[in-house]
Design a protein around this motif. Structure first.
Motif, PDB file in Angstrom:
ATOM      1  N   VAL A   1       0.837  -1.197   0.000  1.00 52.79           N
ATOM      2  CA  VAL A   1       0.000   0.000   0.000  1.00 52.79           C
ATOM      3  C   VAL A   1       0.872   1.247   0.000  1.00 52.79           C
ATOM      4  CG1 VAL A   1      -1.591   1.381   1.389  1.00 52.79           C
ATOM      5  CG2 VAL A   1      -2.050  -1.042   1.040  1.00 52.79           C
ATOM      6  N   HIS A   2       1.871   1.278   0.875  1.00 51.41           N
ATOM      7  CA  HIS A   2       2.754   2.444   0.936  1.00 51.41           C
ATOM      8  C   HIS A   2       3.525   2.623  -0.369  1.00 51.41           C
ATOM      9  CE1 HIS A   2       2.841   2.214   5.635  1.00 51.41           C
ATOM     10  NE2 HIS A   2       1.727   2.715   5.164  1.00 51.41           N
ATOM     11  N   SER A   3       3.944   1.522  -0.966  1.00 53.28           N
ATOM     12  CA  SER A   3       4.650   1.601  -2.240  1.00 53.28           C
ATOM     13  C   SER A   3       3.731   2.173  -3.324  1.00 53.28           C
ATOM     14  CB  SER A   3       5.169   0.224  -2.652  1.00 53.28           C
ATOM     15  OG  SER A   3       6.047   0.314  -3.740  1.00 53.28           O
ATOM     16  N   MET A   4       2.469   1.736  -3.309  1.00 58.05           N
ATOM     17  CA  MET A   4       1.500   2.242  -4.274  1.00 58.05           C
ATOM     18  C   MET A   4       1.257   3.729  -4.051  1.00 58.05           C
ATOM     19  SD  MET A   4      -0.251   1.298  -6.852  1.00 58.05           S
ATOM     20  CE  MET A   4      -1.595   1.883  -7.866  1.00 58.05           C
ATOM     21  N   VAL A   5       1.179   4.162  -2.788  1.00 62.42           N
ATOM     22  CA  VAL A   5       0.980   5.579  -2.480  1.00 62.42           C
ATOM     23  C   VAL A   5       2.157   6.405  -3.007  1.00 62.42           C
ATOM     24  CG1 VAL A   5       0.820   7.290  -0.627  1.00 62.42           C
ATOM     25  CG2 VAL A   5      -0.507   5.177  -0.482  1.00 62.42           C
ATOM     26  N   SER A   6       3.380   5.921  -2.794  1.00 64.36           N
ATOM     27  CA  SER A   6       4.551   6.658  -3.287  1.00 64.36           C
ATOM     28  C   SER A   6       4.543   6.721  -4.811  1.00 64.36           C
ATOM     29  CB  SER A   6       5.845   6.010  -2.776  1.00 64.36           C
ATOM     30  OG  SER A   6       6.055   4.738  -3.358  1.00 64.36           O
ATOM     31  N   TYR A   7       4.017   5.687  -5.426  1.00 69.01           N
ATOM     32  CA  TYR A   7       3.908   5.626  -6.889  1.00 69.01           C
ATOM     33  C   TYR A   7       2.881   6.646  -7.383  1.00 69.01           C
ATOM     34  CZ  TYR A   7       3.119   3.326 -11.446  1.00 69.01           C
ATOM     35  OH  TYR A   7       2.998   3.031 -12.780  1.00 69.01           O
ATOM     36  N   ILE A   8       1.708   6.683  -6.737  1.00 67.58           N
ATOM     37  CA  ILE A   8       0.652   7.632  -7.102  1.00 67.58           C
ATOM     38  C   ILE A   8       1.130   9.066  -6.874  1.00 67.58           C
ATOM     39  CG2 ILE A   8      -1.681   8.437  -6.509  1.00 67.58           C
ATOM     40  CD1 ILE A   8      -2.295   5.511  -5.671  1.00 67.58           C
ATOM     41  N   SER A   9       1.953   9.255  -5.853  1.00 68.03           N
ATOM     42  CA  SER A   9       2.379  10.607  -5.458  1.00 68.03           C
ATOM     43  C   SER A   9       3.391  11.226  -6.414  1.00 68.03           C
ATOM     44  CB  SER A   9       2.968  10.568  -4.042  1.00 68.03           C
ATOM     45  OG  SER A   9       2.004  10.110  -3.116  1.00 68.03           O
ATOM     46  N   ILE A  10       3.842  10.477  -7.392  1.00 61.92           N
ATOM     47  CA  ILE A  10       4.724  11.056  -8.412  1.00 61.92           C
ATOM     48  C   ILE A  10       4.002  12.200  -9.121  1.00 61.92           C
ATOM     49  CG2 ILE A  10       5.882  10.607 -10.613  1.00 61.92           C
ATOM     50  CD1 ILE A  10       6.384   7.762  -9.610  1.00 61.92           C
ATOM     51  N   ASP A  11       2.695  12.020  -9.334  1.00 58.81           N
ATOM     52  CA  ASP A  11       1.895  13.046  -9.993  1.00 58.81           C
ATOM     53  C   ASP A  11       1.322  14.016  -8.959  1.00 58.81           C
ATOM     54  OD1 ASP A  11       2.247  11.897 -12.580  1.00 58.81           O
ATOM     55  OD2 ASP A  11       0.776  10.367 -12.040  1.00 58.81           O
ATOM     56  N   SER A  12       0.948  15.217  -9.395  1.00 55.89           N
ATOM     57  CA  SER A  12       0.414  16.235  -8.495  1.00 55.89           C
ATOM     58  C   SER A  12      -1.076  16.004  -8.245  1.00 55.89           C
ATOM     59  CB  SER A  12       0.623  17.630  -9.089  1.00 55.89           C
ATOM     60  OG  SER A  12       1.997  17.904  -9.227  1.00 55.89           O
ATOM     61  N   HIS A  13      -1.528  16.429  -7.053  1.00 60.46           N
ATOM     62  CA  HIS A  13      -2.936  16.291  -6.665  1.00 60.46           C
ATOM     63  C   HIS A  13      -3.408  17.565  -5.989  1.00 60.46           C
ATOM     64  CE1 HIS A  13      -2.566  11.986  -7.497  1.00 60.46           C
ATOM     65  NE2 HIS A  13      -1.417  12.046  -6.857  1.00 60.46           N
ATOM     66  N   LYS A  14      -4.700  17.851  -6.148  1.00 60.80           N
ATOM     67  CA  LYS A  14      -5.266  19.039  -5.509  1.00 60.80           C
ATOM     68  C   LYS A  14      -5.538  18.797  -4.027  1.00 60.80           C
ATOM     69  CE  LYS A  14      -7.566  20.768  -9.693  1.00 60.80           C
ATOM     70  NZ  LYS A  14      -8.889  21.061 -10.324  1.00 60.80           N
ATOM     71  N   GLN A  15      -5.971  17.590  -3.705  1.00 60.73           N
ATOM     72  CA  GLN A  15      -6.229  17.240  -2.311  1.00 60.73           C
ATOM     73  C   GLN A  15      -5.754  15.818  -2.051  1.00 60.73           C
ATOM     74  OE1 GLN A  15     -10.044  18.163  -0.398  1.00 60.73           O
ATOM     75  NE2 GLN A  15     -10.604  19.372  -2.204  1.00 60.73           N
ATOM     76  N   VAL A  16      -5.296  15.608  -0.819  1.00 64.29           N
ATOM     77  CA  VAL A  16      -4.931  14.264  -0.366  1.00 64.29           C
ATOM     78  C   VAL A  16      -5.545  14.080   1.016  1.00 64.29           C
ATOM     79  CG1 VAL A  16      -3.066  12.668   0.228  1.00 64.29           C
ATOM     80  CG2 VAL A  16      -2.746  14.317  -1.638  1.00 64.29           C
ATOM     81  N   CYS A  17      -6.135  12.921   1.235  1.00 64.18           N
ATOM     82  CA  CYS A  17      -6.712  12.624   2.546  1.00 64.18           C
ATOM     83  C   CYS A  17      -6.251  11.240   2.985  1.00 64.18           C
ATOM     84  CB  CYS A  17      -8.238  12.678   2.485  1.00 64.18           C
ATOM     85  SG  CYS A  17      -9.031  12.343   4.077  1.00 64.18           S
ATOM     86  N   VAL A  18      -5.715  11.150   4.204  1.00 66.44           N
ATOM     87  CA  VAL A  18      -5.273   9.874   4.762  1.00 66.44           C
ATOM     88  C   VAL A  18      -6.086   9.599   6.013  1.00 66.44           C
ATOM     89  CG1 VAL A  18      -3.343   8.522   5.642  1.00 66.44           C
ATOM     90  CG2 VAL A  18      -2.936  10.290   3.913  1.00 66.44           C
ATOM     91  N   SER A  19      -6.683   8.426   6.081  1.00 61.98           N
ATOM     92  CA  SER A  19      -7.468   8.030   7.249  1.00 61.98           C
ATOM     93  C   SER A  19      -6.868   6.752   7.841  1.00 61.98           C
ATOM     94  CB  SER A  19      -8.927   7.773   6.852  1.00 61.98           C
ATOM     95  OG  SER A  19      -9.662   7.305   7.954  1.00 61.98           O
ATOM     96  N   SER A  20      -6.453   6.835   9.115  1.00 59.66           N
ATOM     97  CA  SER A  20      -5.781   5.701   9.740  1.00 59.66           C
ATOM     98  C   SER A  20      -5.912   5.807  11.254  1.00 59.66           C
ATOM     99  CB  SER A  20      -4.300   5.696   9.341  1.00 59.66           C
ATOM    100  OG  SER A  20      -3.605   4.639   9.947  1.00 59.66           O
ATOM    101  N   ASP A  21      -5.811   4.670  11.931  1.00 58.92           N
ATOM    102  CA  ASP A  21      -5.909   4.679  13.396  1.00 58.92           C
ATOM    103  C   ASP A  21      -4.790   5.486  14.036  1.00 58.92           C
ATOM    104  OD1 ASP A  21      -8.216   3.186  13.604  1.00 58.92           O
ATOM    105  OD2 ASP A  21      -7.152   1.264  13.606  1.00 58.92           O
ATOM    106  N   ASP A  22      -3.595   5.437  13.416  1.00 54.88           N
ATOM    107  CA  ASP A  22      -2.454   6.189  13.933  1.00 54.88           C
ATOM    108  C   ASP A  22      -1.717   6.822  12.755  1.00 54.88           C
ATOM    109  OD1 ASP A  22      -0.714   4.227  12.785  1.00 54.88           O
ATOM    110  OD2 ASP A  22      -1.057   2.948  14.527  1.00 54.88           O
ATOM    111  N   THR A  23      -0.580   7.413  13.019  1.00 54.96           N
ATOM    112  CA  THR A  23       0.156   8.103  11.952  1.00 54.96           C
ATOM    113  C   THR A  23       1.519   7.476  11.685  1.00 54.96           C
ATOM    114  OG1 THR A  23       1.054   9.680  13.555  1.00 54.96           O
ATOM    115  CG2 THR A  23      -1.002  10.291  12.430  1.00 54.96           C
TER     116      THR A  23
END
Length: 636
Positions: free
Chosen positions: A325-347
């Motif tokens: 999942v983290h690898s996929m997120v880093s892959y998606i993050s190569i491109d720019s985004h207007k908003q990002v939202c992360v929902s998780s029990d901890d950080t």
């Protein structure tokens, strides 16, 4: 850094090489361009002649080695070990064979086909591979467990009527040379190995099915050769034989490509020769074939944005671990985004994706972090420091009693996409949603939690900058690590090839994010030198430079593996690093077997200390990051 257009998406991927006999030389050209532009393979698979290329790359072959080796090889050696047909047989066949095949009559000794099931000895291929593997590794009889990358060699098992796959997991102690010769034994042309193993191309000439059970985030490169001219209508024995060989070496590709939607096709046209035209291979032909491969790979990488955009329309990718999942997120993050939202029990995720967060902020995205109000008492210091860090970076942190959905969500081009995951004890499952139909549902869920956030809190433009720090200030902090209490520190510029790595792996998700750090340093500060990030709220966060310890005249890398590899693969030969001398405690692992920077592999598999290092001792672990950013005082 050299002025080269490096790949954005394929710096860590899996390579699959089709068969094709003599035509496989084109893969050397493709690999030459791929290597130059930053494409590296974490795993390799090959069938038939493609297994030769895959095996040699897995053993550490550079494009230069492959080109030199192929130009110094007499290809006729592979078709010299045969029983010559008698004069009567040759005379009979001369009358029967079509004009274009009359010179092949000498090969058709009936006892060779009847007793040995093939004309030429496959042992010659095995000997060729043994010689090459010894040159590359310095070892005799190289087995699958001897290689750092996972290598998969495919052949057909005639006794069991199925595909056989040689690899580190299934056949760790078996000879790679034998596996490759088995995969190259084209039926009736080469004798089957152990009278049962023949060319894998008859069942799977493009073995991307190897990776079907473990998706690789849209990063499987499939190299294959193709002809632009069909053999046409079958009229005589010559056209029949060539059609059979062509069907074996190319036939199943289109079906396999449909079965694996995550693979990217690199088709390389070859019209100059057929799979078995060994007599046509000379220096001029080799140059032509290599040039075909270079052209095809160059065209693909020049337009990789288009290919990736087309593949990203695929929906429903399953991810079965947090690392993926983290690898996929880093892959998606190569491109720019207007908003990002992360929902998780901890950080906790923010440590792994720290540079992705920097990228989100500096590209102008509004970043929301939704997390639980409750903090695990055991990890309260670390969790509190991470939340302070996220707020300091410019993220809006929302602490709730309960979240119904956990995941990572991205808004760009007026569409929401995201990864939703569920973790229950040891069980983990995630799914990537990247479909216009999913967008309204994701948007509705995001708005449910963020609608009350004031516009002022999220509309201000923020950014994260970098500045240098004094060497002495850094050394003073490092001395707080108990291992270094009595050590001496200095900065020294070292050749990267002289730095000793104690493990051969770096994490792909870390490597994917390093470009962000490189961009931050820019021309103002020595690359990866002593520096600190300045957050929007005015707080500073120290970046630890690469750090080595000197033991017995050797420089062992303790911190900064990913940065060193990134620099090396982008043409940087030297780095300024912290050198620690006078360390009284031993290194945290055995160093009987070490690695140089050219051997280091980018891997999507998260390996713990004892799996990455030999006899790893956690008691001797150097807590560099925690020393530079102590939980109790960080961001206070």
């Amino acid at each position: 850094m050299q002025n080269i257009q490096y790949t954005k998406y394929f710096d860590s991927c899996k390579g699959v090489f089709q068969g094709g006999g003599c035509k496989a030389i084109v893969y050397i050209g493709a690999y030459k361009v791929a290597y130059k532009r930053g494409v590296f393979f974490s795993e390799l698979a090959g069938t038939s002649a493609g297994s030769i290329i895959a095996a040699l790359i897995a053993a550490g072959a550079t494009p230069e080695y492959l080109e030199k080796r192929v130009k110094n090889t007499n290809f006729m050696q592979f078709v010299n070990g045969y029983k010559k047909a008698g004069w009567l047989t040759r005379l009979m066949l001369w009358w029967k064979l079509p004009k274009g095949m009359k010179d092949k009559a000498k090969y058709l000794h009936f006892s060779s086909l009847e007793n040995d099931f093939g004309i030429f000895e496959s042992k010659r291929i095995e000997k060729f591979m043994e010689d090459c593997l010894k040159e590359l590794t310095g070892k005799n009889a190289v087995t699958f467990k001897d290689l750092i990358p996972d290598l998969h060699v495919v052949c057909a098992d005639l006794e069991n009527h199925r595909v056989k796959v040689w690899n580190k997991e299934n056949t760790p102690d078996e000879s790679i040379a034998k596996a490759v010769s088995s995969s190259c034994s084209l039926p009736f042309i080469f004798r089957p190995v152990e009278r049962r193993y023949v060319d894998g191309g008859i069942l799977s000439n493009l073995p991307n099915f190897i990776f079907s059970k473990e998706p690789h985030y849209n990063r499987i490169l499939c190299f294959r050769n193709q002809t632009s001219v069909s053999t046409g209508h079958i009229e005589d024995m010559k056209s029949f034989v060539y059609s059979v060989i062509g069907t074996i070496t190319e036939g199943a590709d289109s079906i396999q490509q449909l079965l694996n939607q995550e693979s990217y096709d690199i088709p390389i046209k070859v019209d100059e020769l057929s799979a078995t035209d060994f007599d046509k291979i000379d220096s001029k032909m080799i140059d032509t074939l290599i040039r075909h491969g270079e052209d095809a790979m160059g065209l693909f990488l020049d337009d990789e944005n288009t290919f990736v955009a087309k593949k990203n329309s695929a929906n429903g990718l399953i991810l079965d671990s947090e690392e993926k999942v983290h690898s996929m997120v880093s892959y998606i993050s190569i491109d720019s985004h207007k908003q990002v939202c992360v929902s998780s029990d901890d950080t906790y995720w923010s440590w792994n994706l720290f540079l992705s967060i920097v990228r989100w902020i500096n590209s102008g995205a509004k970043v929301y972090v939704i997390t639980s109000k409750a903090i695990n008492e055991k990890h309260s210091a670390a969790e509190s420091s991470r939340r302070r860090m996220l707020r300091a970076m410019g993220c809006t942190v929302l602490e709730l009693e309960h979240q119904t959905v956990k995941g990572y969500f991205f808004y760009s081009h007026d569409i929401w996409s995201g990864i939703v995951y569920n973790k229950d004890g040891e069980s983990f499952i995630g799914k990537y949603y990247n479909n216009a139909l999913d967008s309204p549902l994701i948007k509705e869920w995001i708005l449910k939690y963020t609608k009350d956030v004031s516009e002022t809190a999220t509309s201000r433009k923020v950014s994260i900058d970098i500045k240098s720090i004094r060497d002495e200030a850094l050394f003073q902090l490092l001395q707080n690590e108990q291992t270094y209490a009595n050590a001496n520190f200095s900065f020294q510029t070292l050749e990267l090839k002289d730095i000793v790595f104690m493990n051969p792996y770096i994490r792909a998700l870390k490597y994917k994010q390093i470009q962000t750090m490189f961009d931050l340093y820019g021309e103002r500060i020595i690359q990866f030198g002593a520096a600190m990030l300045t957050f929007p709220n005015g707080k500073d966060s120290i970046i630890g430079p690469p750090l080595v310890e000197e033991h017995n005249g050797k420089f062992y890398l303790i911190e900064g593996n990913t940065r060193c590899v990134y620099a090396y693969r982008h043409g940087i030969k030297k780095l300024k690093v912290v050198v620690v001398r006078g360390v009284e405690k031993p290194l945290p692992c055995k160093v009987d077997e070490t690695y140089n920077i050219s051997q280091v592999l980018i891997s999507d598999k998260k390996l713990k200390g004892d799996a990455r290092y030999e006899d790893f001792d956690y008691r001797l672990f150097r807590h560099i990051e925690a020393t530079l950013r102590p939980y109790d005082t960080y961001m206070i």
